[in-house]
Structures are given as structure tokens and as C-alpha cells.
Design a protein around this motif. Structure first.
Motif, PDB file in Angstrom:
ATOM      1  N   VAL A 223     -22.897  44.486  38.689  1.00  0.00           N
ATOM      2  CA  VAL A 223     -22.522  43.479  37.698  1.00  0.00           C
ATOM      3  C   VAL A 223     -21.474  44.043  36.747  1.00  0.00           C
ATOM      4  O   VAL A 223     -21.615  45.149  36.229  1.00  0.00           O
ATOM      5  CB  VAL A 223     -23.764  43.008  36.915  1.00  0.00           C
ATOM      6  CG1 VAL A 223     -23.364  42.119  35.742  1.00  0.00           C
ATOM      7  CG2 VAL A 223     -24.715  42.254  37.846  1.00  0.00           C
ATOM      8  N   TYR A 224     -20.392  43.283  36.548  1.00  0.00           N
ATOM      9  CA  TYR A 224     -19.301  43.627  35.635  1.00  0.00           C
ATOM     10  C   TYR A 224     -18.596  44.937  36.007  1.00  0.00           C
ATOM     11  O   TYR A 224     -18.280  45.767  35.163  1.00  0.00           O
ATOM     12  CB  TYR A 224     -19.794  43.691  34.189  1.00  0.00           C
ATOM     13  CG  TYR A 224     -20.470  42.411  33.749  1.00  0.00           C
ATOM     14  CD1 TYR A 224     -19.933  41.172  34.091  1.00  0.00           C
ATOM     15  CD2 TYR A 224     -21.649  42.423  33.009  1.00  0.00           C
ATOM     16  CE1 TYR A 224     -20.550  39.998  33.707  1.00  0.00           C
ATOM     17  CE2 TYR A 224     -22.273  41.254  32.619  1.00  0.00           C
ATOM     18  CZ  TYR A 224     -21.722  40.036  32.974  1.00  0.00           C
ATOM     19  OH  TYR A 224     -22.330  38.868  32.597  1.00  0.00           O
ATOM     20  N   GLN A 225     -18.345  45.096  37.311  1.00  0.00           N
ATOM     21  CA  GLN A 225     -17.592  46.245  37.801  1.00  0.00           C
ATOM     22  C   GLN A 225     -16.221  45.838  38.333  1.00  0.00           C
ATOM     23  O   GLN A 225     -15.444  46.688  38.770  1.00  0.00           O
ATOM     24  CB  GLN A 225     -18.378  46.958  38.908  1.00  0.00           C
ATOM     25  CG  GLN A 225     -19.708  47.517  38.451  1.00  0.00           C
ATOM     26  CD  GLN A 225     -19.551  48.501  37.307  1.00  0.00           C
ATOM     27  OE1 GLN A 225     -18.770  49.444  37.389  1.00  0.00           O
ATOM     28  NE2 GLN A 225     -20.285  48.282  36.231  1.00  0.00           N
TER      29      GLN A 225
ATOM     30  N   ALA B 224      -9.254  47.570  26.283  1.00  0.00           N
ATOM     31  CA  ALA B 224     -10.288  47.860  25.274  1.00  0.00           C
ATOM     32  C   ALA B 224     -11.428  46.851  25.372  1.00  0.00           C
ATOM     33  O   ALA B 224     -12.606  47.213  25.217  1.00  0.00           O
ATOM     34  CB  ALA B 224      -9.676  47.830  23.876  1.00  0.00           C
ATOM     35  N   ARG B 225     -11.090  45.590  25.657  1.00  0.00           N
ATOM     36  CA  ARG B 225     -12.126  44.559  25.790  1.00  0.00           C
ATOM     37  C   ARG B 225     -12.986  44.818  27.042  1.00  0.00           C
ATOM     38  O   ARG B 225     -14.193  44.590  27.037  1.00  0.00           O
ATOM     39  CB  ARG B 225     -11.494  43.176  25.880  1.00  0.00           C
ATOM     40  CG  ARG B 225     -10.578  42.808  24.745  1.00  0.00           C
ATOM     41  CD  ARG B 225     -11.280  42.830  23.427  1.00  0.00           C
ATOM     42  NE  ARG B 225     -12.221  41.725  23.268  1.00  0.00           N
ATOM     43  CZ  ARG B 225     -12.984  41.535  22.182  1.00  0.00           C
ATOM     44  NH1 ARG B 225     -12.941  42.395  21.193  1.00  0.00           N
ATOM     45  NH2 ARG B 225     -13.802  40.515  22.111  1.00  0.00           N
ATOM     46  N   ILE B 226     -12.346  45.286  28.101  1.00  0.00           N
ATOM     47  CA  ILE B 226     -13.091  45.602  29.330  1.00  0.00           C
ATOM     48  C   ILE B 226     -14.074  46.738  29.065  1.00  0.00           C
ATOM     49  O   ILE B 226     -15.238  46.687  29.477  1.00  0.00           O
ATOM     50  CB  ILE B 226     -12.115  45.975  30.469  1.00  0.00           C
ATOM     51  CG1 ILE B 226     -11.337  44.726  30.923  1.00  0.00           C
ATOM     52  CG2 ILE B 226     -12.864  46.602  31.640  1.00  0.00           C
ATOM     53  CD1 ILE B 226     -10.208  45.020  31.881  1.00  0.00           C
TER      54      ILE B 226
ATOM     55  N   THR C 190     -11.092  39.620  43.220  1.00  0.00           N
ATOM     56  CA  THR C 190     -11.388  40.450  42.057  1.00  0.00           C
ATOM     57  C   THR C 190     -10.703  41.802  42.208  1.00  0.00           C
ATOM     58  O   THR C 190     -10.360  42.212  43.310  1.00  0.00           O
ATOM     59  CB  THR C 190     -12.904  40.666  41.899  1.00  0.00           C
ATOM     60  OG1 THR C 190     -13.414  41.265  43.096  1.00  0.00           O
ATOM     61  CG2 THR C 190     -13.622  39.359  41.632  1.00  0.00           C
ATOM     62  N   ARG C 191     -10.538  42.486  41.079  1.00  0.00           N
ATOM     63  CA  ARG C 191      -9.966  43.831  41.097  1.00  0.00           C
ATOM     64  C   ARG C 191     -10.978  44.812  40.518  1.00  0.00           C
ATOM     65  O   ARG C 191     -11.583  44.531  39.466  1.00  0.00           O
ATOM     66  CB  ARG C 191      -8.682  43.889  40.261  1.00  0.00           C
ATOM     67  CG  ARG C 191      -7.544  43.033  40.769  1.00  0.00           C
ATOM     68  CD  ARG C 191      -6.330  43.204  39.871  1.00  0.00           C
ATOM     69  NE  ARG C 191      -5.777  44.563  39.951  1.00  0.00           N
ATOM     70  CZ  ARG C 191      -4.873  45.046  39.088  1.00  0.00           C
ATOM     71  NH1 ARG C 191      -4.446  44.296  38.087  1.00  0.00           N
ATOM     72  NH2 ARG C 191      -4.415  46.277  39.241  1.00  0.00           N
ATOM     73  N   PRO C 192     -11.194  45.937  41.168  1.00  0.00           N
ATOM     74  CA  PRO C 192     -12.086  46.957  40.597  1.00  0.00           C
ATOM     75  C   PRO C 192     -11.602  47.369  39.213  1.00  0.00           C
ATOM     76  O   PRO C 192     -10.378  47.482  38.974  1.00  0.00           O
ATOM     77  CB  PRO C 192     -11.980  48.116  41.590  1.00  0.00           C
ATOM     78  CG  PRO C 192     -11.508  47.490  42.866  1.00  0.00           C
ATOM     79  CD  PRO C 192     -10.629  46.349  42.456  1.00  0.00           C
ATOM     80  N   LEU C 193     -12.513  47.579  38.301  1.00  0.00           N
ATOM     81  CA  LEU C 193     -12.124  47.919  36.933  1.00  0.00           C
ATOM     82  C   LEU C 193     -11.321  49.212  36.880  1.00  0.00           C
ATOM     83  O   LEU C 193     -10.439  49.369  36.031  1.00  0.00           O
ATOM     84  CB  LEU C 193     -13.374  48.048  36.047  1.00  0.00           C
ATOM     85  CG  LEU C 193     -14.178  46.756  35.811  1.00  0.00           C
ATOM     86  CD1 LEU C 193     -15.237  47.006  34.742  1.00  0.00           C
ATOM     87  CD2 LEU C 193     -13.267  45.599  35.406  1.00  0.00           C
ATOM     88  N   SER C 194     -11.610  50.138  37.780  1.00  0.00           N
ATOM     89  CA  SER C 194     -10.870  51.404  37.781  1.00  0.00           C
ATOM     90  C   SER C 194      -9.379  51.152  37.985  1.00  0.00           C
ATOM     91  O   SER C 194      -8.529  51.798  37.348  1.00  0.00           O
ATOM     92  CB  SER C 194     -11.400  52.331  38.877  1.00  0.00           C
ATOM     93  OG  SER C 194     -11.329  51.694  40.154  1.00  0.00           O
TER      94      SER C 194
END
Length: 350
Positions: free
Chosen positions: A89-91, A65-67, A47-51
Motif C-alpha cells: 500500500v502506497y508504494q 516532500a508530500r510523497i 503507476t510508477r514506483p515511488l523510488s
């Protein structure tokens, strides 16, 4: 000191021997749990961090935009619905590379509307068995087919660890409509808020009800009740309710048919009665789709002589048979007060 060391070594050897014995005794489960752990770790380590995703210039702005939208929906579910805030969750984001993440095997009695229950440590019983590995899922499917059960192989569009482990955004989520995405996110967050052990059907029906209710409320708050976004989701919800009613009634009627079967009936004769009835269910569903100019879900299966079986119907039942029950409790007992309804559910299933 030597005696103490000998005792510790003896206990260690005994423990290893016991664990080895259990592994041999439950070899299939040992292999399964190993594969699941391997699949879960594959997700966790890829996984990749959202940042980092949001700072990546190669990621299209539309996906970014969806993220952000998922984060908005999650925050709405926490602030306005009172669902549990699981910070892990969802990060992160997991790229499925166009492949399903999880395969779900359902098995059911051939002449009874009854699913095989799979027993898992700690989390309880489920009416399906999930696999990260498609080959293992196919093997499981064939195992139950050889034992004479009806089977169904589905794909999970999301999964929940009940908030115990980090849960990534799956790349497939980024292409759902806003209403469907909101319903999915709130559905999974419901699992992390209310743990219904050993009542899989109740758990999924509850999450479905709260997911759809939450999505509708979210769209109304964001766009207004006259908006196209809200109206489109509401129309879709009414259509889904029609379809769910049809399939729930059909499932009960099919089960009633099975109860008329006599011991002297051959399997060939029982199959003839069974699939004649299922053809009628499919034809009715196709007519419902035709009224809305939608593509039928099952007409292609009908043409290919590959009709849905009991595993399909019990799988549908797992997610949709009790939504009216929760809706009535919500409307009549709590008069639409979701916070009180949620507290009631927490106490009921604690």
C-alpha cells in the motif's frame, strides 16, 4: 485413457456452458465487473514506483516532500496506532491527470431514508456503486432515476482494496493539507485492518472516527498541542462536528416527516412537503457557514433549484451517523486506550 479424456472434455464443455449461461443471466454484472477489472488494471499498469518518482529530476521537490509525508503518516499509523502494515500500500504513484478516479452512484427511496444496497461477491453489500468509467456511472444514475429513485453522483477521493491488492498514492492526495491527508490515509488503512462485511455504514463511520482521531494524534505528536497545525485541525474538527450534528438531526427529522405521509397524498404534494423541509435544512447549513465566513456548500444548489435529495442525505449518513457511538465506546469503555479499543474492534468484526 480415451474415456478419461472424453470425461475431461465433457466436464470442460459443461463448465464453459455453465459460465456462458451465468454470463448471459447476469449480463449487466458481467459487463460491470469487466469494466471494473479494466479500470483497476489501468491503474495497476500506469503507476510508477515511488523510488523512480523520487529520483526523477522533473518532479518538483514540493511533491516529493508530500510523497515522503504519506510514508511518514503510514508508518505512524502502524507504529503508534497499531494499524495493519500492508507493504504493497502506497508504494507507487498514479497520475490522475486532473481527473476523478472513481465515480460513486447512490440511489435512495424518494419518501424514505433508505438507500439501495448493491450486493458484491465476497466483499458484501454497499450503499453505493463505484465506477471507473464516467459514462457507465451516468447510465446507472439514469437507470435509477427512471425507476423513480432519488440519486446522487459523487467522486471517490481514495479507495481501498482492503489490503488484498496494491494501492497507489493518487496524485490528487499530494495537494491536501497535512491534517486532511493524515485523516484520509488512516481512514483507508483502517479499512485494511478491520473488515466490516455487509455493514457499510458501520465500516465507513468507524474509518472516519479512527481517521480523524489518528490525524489529530499524529499532528499533536509531530508539532505539539500549541502548534498552528494542531490548532487548525482541531478547530476544523469542531466545525465539522457542528455540521455533522446539524445534518444528522436534519436527516432524522426528514425521515420523521416521511412517516407522516398518508397513502392518499399525491407525489406532487409529498414533493412539496419534502423540498420545503429540505430548503430549511439548506438555509440552516448556509447560516452555519456564514458564521465562519465560509463558502456554503449548498447555496448554489438552492439558487439553481437543484436541492439535495434523499440520496445525498443517506450518503452523508453512511459516513457520519455513528461517529458519536464509536467515540463514546472509546472514551467511556476504554478510557482513551486506543490499542485496547482496536483489539476490541478486531474481535467484534472478525
Amino acid at each position: 485413457m480415451k474415456n478419461t479424456f472424453k470425461k475431461k472434455r465433457s466436464w470442460l464443455l459443461v463448465s464453459v456452458a455453465v459460465l456462458f449461461g451465468i454470463s448471459l443471466w447476469q449480463w449487466d454484472w458481467t459487463i460491470y465487473l469487466y469494466a471494473q477489472a479494466k479500470g483497476g488494471l489501468n491503474v495497476a499498469f500506469n503507476t510508477r514506483p515511488l523510488s523512480k518518482v523520487l529520483d526523477d529530476p522533473t518532479v518538483p521537490d514540493s511533491l516529493k516532500a508530500r510523497i515522503r509525508l504519506i510514508g511518514e503518516i503510514k508508518q505512524y499509523a502502524i507504529d503508534s496506532l497499531g494499524l495493519k502494515d500492508n507493504p504493497d500500500v502506497y508504494q507507487t504513484l498514479f497520475d490522475q491527470q486532473g481527473k476523478p478516479l472513481v465515480y460513486l452512484v447512490t440511489a435512495a427511496e424518494p419518501y424514505k431514508m433508505e438507500a439501495v444496497e448493491f450486493h458484491f461477491p465476497i466483499i458484501g453489500n454497499f450503499t453505493y456503486k463505484g465506477f471507473f468509467d464516467s459514462t457507465m456511472a451516468t447510465q446507472e444514475l439514469k437507470y435509477w432515476q427512471q425507476k423513480g429513485y432519488d440519486t446522487d453522483l459523487g467522486q471517490g477521493i481514495a479507495y481501498s482494496t482492503l489490503g488484498w491488492l496494491p494501492e497507489p498514492i493518487l496524485s490528487s492526495m499530494l495537494f491536501y493539507s497535512e491534517g486532511k491527508l493524515a485523516s484520509l490515509i488512516i481512514h483507508e488503512m483502517t479499512h485494511g485492518t478491520i473488515f466490516v462485511k455487509n455493514e457499510h455504514e458501520t465500516s465507513e463511520n468507524l474509518a472516519n472516527f479512527i481517521g480523524e482521531y489518528g490525524a489529530k494524534r499524529y499532528l499533536k505528536a509531530k508539532y505539539g498541542s500549541e502548534s498552528e497545525e494542531y490548532q487548525k485541525f482541531t478547530r476544523g474538527k469542531e466545525w465539522r462536528k457542528t455540521l455533522v450534528t446539524h445534518l444528522n438531526k436534519s436527516t432524522l427529522a426528514l425521515d420523521s416527516l416521511y412517516k407522516t405521509f398518508k397513502p392518499e397524498y399525491s407525489n406532487k404534494y409529498k414533493d412539496s412537503l419534502k423540498y420545503t423541509f429540505i430548503r430549511k435544512i439548506v438555509a440552516k447549513e448556509d447560516s452555519l457557514y456564514a458564521q465562519l465566513s465560509h463558502k456554503p456548500l449548498l447555496s448554489s444548489k438552492l439558487k439553481n433549484e437543484d436541492l439535495p435529495n434523499n440520496a445525498y442525505f443517506v450518503s452523508f449518513k453512511t459516513y457520519h451517523s455513528k461517529q458519536n457511538e464509536f467515540e463514546q465506546i472509546f472514551e467511556k469503555q476504554f478510557r482513551g486506550d486506543f490499542r485496547k479499543f482496536l483489539e476490541y474492534l478486531k474481535k467484534r468484526f472478525e
